[in-house]
Write an enzyme that holds these catalytic residues in place. Structure first.
Site, PDB file in Angstrom:
ATOM      1  N   SER A   1      89.172 116.593  55.148  1.00 17.88           N
ATOM      2  CA  SER A   1      89.507 115.284  54.604  1.00 17.88           C
ATOM      3  C   SER A   1      90.933 114.850  54.921  1.00 17.88           C
ATOM      4  CB  SER A   1      89.247 115.288  53.104  1.00 17.88           C
ATOM      5  OG  SER A   1      89.301 113.988  52.600  1.00 17.88           O
ATOM      6  N   HIS A   2      91.760 114.657  53.893  1.00 21.10           N
ATOM      7  CA  HIS A   2      93.107 114.126  54.096  1.00 21.10           C
ATOM      8  C   HIS A   2      94.113 115.216  54.463  1.00 21.10           C
ATOM      9  CE1 HIS A   2      92.490 115.515  50.071  1.00 21.10           C
ATOM     10  NE2 HIS A   2      93.778 115.722  49.963  1.00 21.10           N
TER      11      HIS A   2
ATOM     12  N   ARG B   1      87.902 107.895  51.995  1.00 16.78           N
ATOM     13  CA  ARG B   1      88.900 107.282  51.112  1.00 16.78           C
ATOM     14  C   ARG B   1      89.311 105.906  51.627  1.00 16.78           C
ATOM     15  NH1 ARG B   1      93.025 111.683  48.647  1.00 16.78           N
ATOM     16  NH2 ARG B   1      91.484 113.311  48.277  1.00 16.78           N
TER      17      ARG B   1
ATOM     18  N   ASP C   1      88.248 111.972  57.003  1.00 18.10           N
ATOM     19  CA  ASP C   1      86.787 111.935  57.155  1.00 18.10           C
ATOM     20  C   ASP C   1      86.174 110.600  56.744  1.00 18.10           C
ATOM     21  OD1 ASP C   1      87.486 112.500  54.498  1.00 18.10           O
ATOM     22  OD2 ASP C   1      85.575 113.493  54.105  1.00 18.10           O
TER      23      ASP C   1
ATOM     24  N   LYS D   1      81.812 108.910  48.550  1.00 12.62           N
ATOM     25  CA  LYS D   1      82.708 107.777  48.517  1.00 12.62           C
ATOM     26  C   LYS D   1      82.813 107.236  49.940  1.00 12.62           C
ATOM     27  CE  LYS D   1      86.905 110.667  48.396  1.00 12.62           C
ATOM     28  NZ  LYS D   1      86.583 112.050  48.000  1.00 12.62           N
TER      29      LYS D   1
HETATM   30  C1  VG1 Z   1      91.102 115.611  45.494  1.00 11.95           C
HETATM   31  C2  VG1 Z   1      90.990 114.387  44.609  1.00 11.95           C
HETATM   32  C3  VG1 Z   1      89.552 114.190  44.169  1.00 11.95           C
HETATM   33  C4  VG1 Z   1      88.649 114.093  45.400  1.00 11.95           C
HETATM   34  C5  VG1 Z   1      88.857 115.326  46.271  1.00 11.95           C
HETATM   35  C6  VG1 Z   1      88.083 115.244  47.561  1.00 11.95           C
HETATM   36  O1  VG1 Z   1      90.711 116.751  44.768  1.00 11.95           O
HETATM   37  O2  VG1 Z   1      91.845 114.486  43.501  1.00 11.95           O
HETATM   38  O3  VG1 Z   1      89.462 113.032  43.377  1.00 11.95           O
HETATM   39  O4  VG1 Z   1      87.304 114.015  45.017  1.00 11.95           O
HETATM   40  O5  VG1 Z   1      90.240 115.461  46.607  1.00 11.95           O
HETATM   41  O6  VG1 Z   1      88.400 114.102  48.300  1.00 11.95           O
HETATM   42  P1  VG1 Z   1      91.760 117.775  44.079  1.00 11.95           P
HETATM   43  O7  VG1 Z   1      90.931 118.880  43.487  1.00 11.95           O
HETATM   44  O8  VG1 Z   1      92.690 118.210  45.159  1.00 11.95           O
HETATM   45  O9  VG1 Z   1      92.480 116.964  43.052  1.00 11.95           O
HETATM   46  V1  VG1 Z   1      88.422 114.192  49.973  1.00 11.95           V
HETATM   47  O10 VG1 Z   1      88.610 112.626  50.600  1.00 11.95           O
HETATM   48  O11 VG1 Z   1      89.634 115.232  50.190  1.00 11.95           O
HETATM   49  O12 VG1 Z   1      86.948 114.884  50.351  1.00 11.95           O
HETATM   50 CO    CO Z   2      88.100 112.447  52.460  1.00  9.67          CO
END
Ligand code: VG1
Ligand code: CO
Length: 543
Positions: free
Chosen positions: A113-114, A281, A278, A375
């Protein structure tokens, strides 16, 4: 082609977090590491023989290598067909779309992801079930148990498949179909939104930028915004997916989407948006105006009746617990439920499947609906564009009118990244020890009315999830401070502090967010002793 049975031994720590298993690329590169996890996914599933699996990822370093291994293992384990995105590319919402459209058994998405990518960056893998959404906790727990017991995995001995061309290939008894990464997703967007109205707005000179951050959404944004909606070719920035995201941090927020924020300073710009690694967001901006993700969900809910795909009304809204209560105010007016779930999209799946919620959102720049089970970044951007095309007002005016109608939830998240794990755990324990004494205690203007660990009882399947974040609630201004440890990081621990305060009085809506929350920020330090436990006197990222 022969099926090989390869002996192996378990690795520690293959426990999926908030969204799959995320580790450094170098961890995934260890012999058998990926194979163990993939075999553990397959071992936790039943009755998939001859069925279809969807595979794709965000294009980061190691994506292609991992996909070749997964294809060979899927063939050896008896899947009938794999649908894989061309060049191994599928955004997370596109993978969800494809699983649903072709009624696949499930899917494997490769992404962190990010998190930054590249040789020294992060890699990740997650399993999605047949509804197109992230595997629920009972599945991720079963996968984890298998990782601790694994003795062997199955893989066919075969040459790599050419993923650069769409087409059909045979791998042992399994068919591999390399498909267009974008078309199915873009078609779905066209069904939900009024493309004609958005196109007319763009034709009339509406100036916008979409920052794909050199991550997966480049090809999606180009097809939808430029080819289908006729936006100017400059609209999509950083649109070429790169294995290391151009050394950037593909996290769409004010701290990391610097290119976009700079670009929006140019004269005549009305709208800016960005997406993450990905593509699930989104960040929404007007001219010099940032829309908080929780507010974005509230605006989307309040304006859904204007959008073709949602004009029949909303069944309900769901938000993660730390997300602000802005959507709750909209739900109350609409007379619909607003569900509060733990952090992570996997908790929305049951509510969406049961028809209890239509829209979902998280404060972490995540917004989505029942069109898929993830999302969806570009979906949120199109939702906003459709609202703007109908209402013909600037983003800022829409937001201010919204606050006037519903009140404003001042909201911010302060992240302390990469802190010592032990200190972070002690901080959480120290908070837990105060639950009883905090109750009823007054700090300045605020009196504590809630101090607990958030637990969630899923109203659909009755499953319970405990310790999903520490909540400190106050009598005044519906104020809350929430403390959570991240479940997506790969280095040390990340402490997230979420701050919120409701202000119904429009004459007080002009304040700066950090100023409006200043007393709560001080209170968070006073109660949690962040400096003492983490050694940090300020947050690394504020959103
Ligand atoms: C973070 C965010 C959460 C989100 C998750 C996955 O998780 O806070 O809201 O669902 O990332 O998003 P955490 O446990 O680090 O707070 V993604 O776009 O990284 O799949
Ligand atoms: Co993501």
């Amino acid at each position: 082609m022969t099926i090989q049975i390869v002996n192996t031994t378990p690795f520690d720590g293959q426990k999926p977090g908030t969204s799959g298993l995320r580790k450094k690329v170098t961890v995934f590169q260890q012999a058998h590491y990926l194979e163990n996890f993939v075999q553990s996914i397959f071992n936790s599933l039943q009755d998939f023989q001859g069925k279809t699996l969807v595979v794709g990822g965000d294009g980061r370093f190691y994506n292609k290598t991992a996909i070749q291994t997964i294809l060979k293992m899927a063939a050896a384990n008896g899947f009938g067909q794999v649908l894989v995105g061309q060049n191994g590319i599928l955004s997370t919402p596109a993978a969800s779309t494809i699983i649903r459209k072709y009624q696949a058994f499930g899917g494997i998405i490769l992404s962190a992801s990010h998190n930054p990518g590249g040789q020294d960056g992060d890699f990740g893998i997650k399993y999605n079930i047949g509804n197109g959404g992230p595997a629920p906790e009972k599945v991720t727990e079963a996968i984890y148990t298998h990782t601790t017991e694994i003795k062997a995995y199955k893989i066919v001995e075969a040459a790599d498949i050419d993923l650069s061309q769409q087409g059909e290939y045979q791998l042992a008894n399994m068919q591999v179909k390399v498909i267009d990464s974008v078309a199915d997703y873009a078609d779905l967007m066209q069904e939900l939104f009024d493309f004609e109205a958005i196109k007319s707005m763009l034709d009339a000179g509406f100036n916008m930028r979409f920052d794909a951050m050199h991550a997966v959404t480049g090809p999606y944004a180009k097809d939808i915004l430029i080819n289908r909606l006729g936006a100017h070719p400059d609209t999509v920035m950083n649109g070429e997916p790169l294995e290391d995201f151009g050394k950037g941090h593909p996290d769409p927020n004010q701290a990391h989407a610097k290119d976009l924020i700079e670009e929006l300073e140019k004269p005549g710009m009305s709208f800016g948006a960005a997406s993450d690694g990905d593509g699930d967001r989104n960040m929404i901006m007007g001219r010099r105006f940032f829309v908080t993700p929780s507010d974005s969900l509230a605006v989307i809910a309040a304006n859904a009746h204007l959008i073709p795909g949602y004009k029949q009304g909303l069944a309900g809204i769901a938000r993660s617990m730390p997300t602000s209560k802005a959507p709750d105010h909209v739900a109350a007016r609409l007379g619909i439920d607003c569900f509060e779930t733990p952090t992570g999209w996997k908790f929305f799946g049951n509510l969406l499947d049961a028809g209890k919620a239509t829209l979902c959102g998280e404060e972490s720049f995540g917004t989505g609906s029942n069109h898929v089970r993830e999302k969806d970044g570009l979906w949120a951007v199109l939702f906003w564009l459709n609202i703007l095309a109908v209402r013909k007002q600037p983003v800022e005016m829409i937001m201010r009118e919204h606050w006037q109608t519903y009140g404003r939830n001042f909201y911010s998240r302060h992240d302390y990244e990469g802190v010592d794990k032990e200190g972070a755990t002690e901080l959480m324990d120290h908070l837990r020890q105060q639950f009883n004494s905090l109750q009823g205690q007054t700090f300045g203007h605020y009196t504590v009315n809630l101090a607990d660990d958030f637990s969630y009882n899923d109203p659909v399947d009755g499953s319970c999830s405990h310790k999903q974040g520490i909540r400190i609630g106050f009598d005044e201004h519906e104020a809350r401070i929430i403390f959570r440890l991240s479940g997506t990081g790969t280095v040390g621990a990340t402490l997230r502090v979420y701050l919120e305060k409701y202000e119904p009085d429009p004459s007080k809506h002009e304040q700066d967010t950090q100023q409006a929350l200043a007393d709560l920020i001080d209170l968070a330090e006073q109660i949690a002793q962040i400096k003492q436990f983490t050694g940090r006197d300020k947050a690394s990222v504020i959103t």
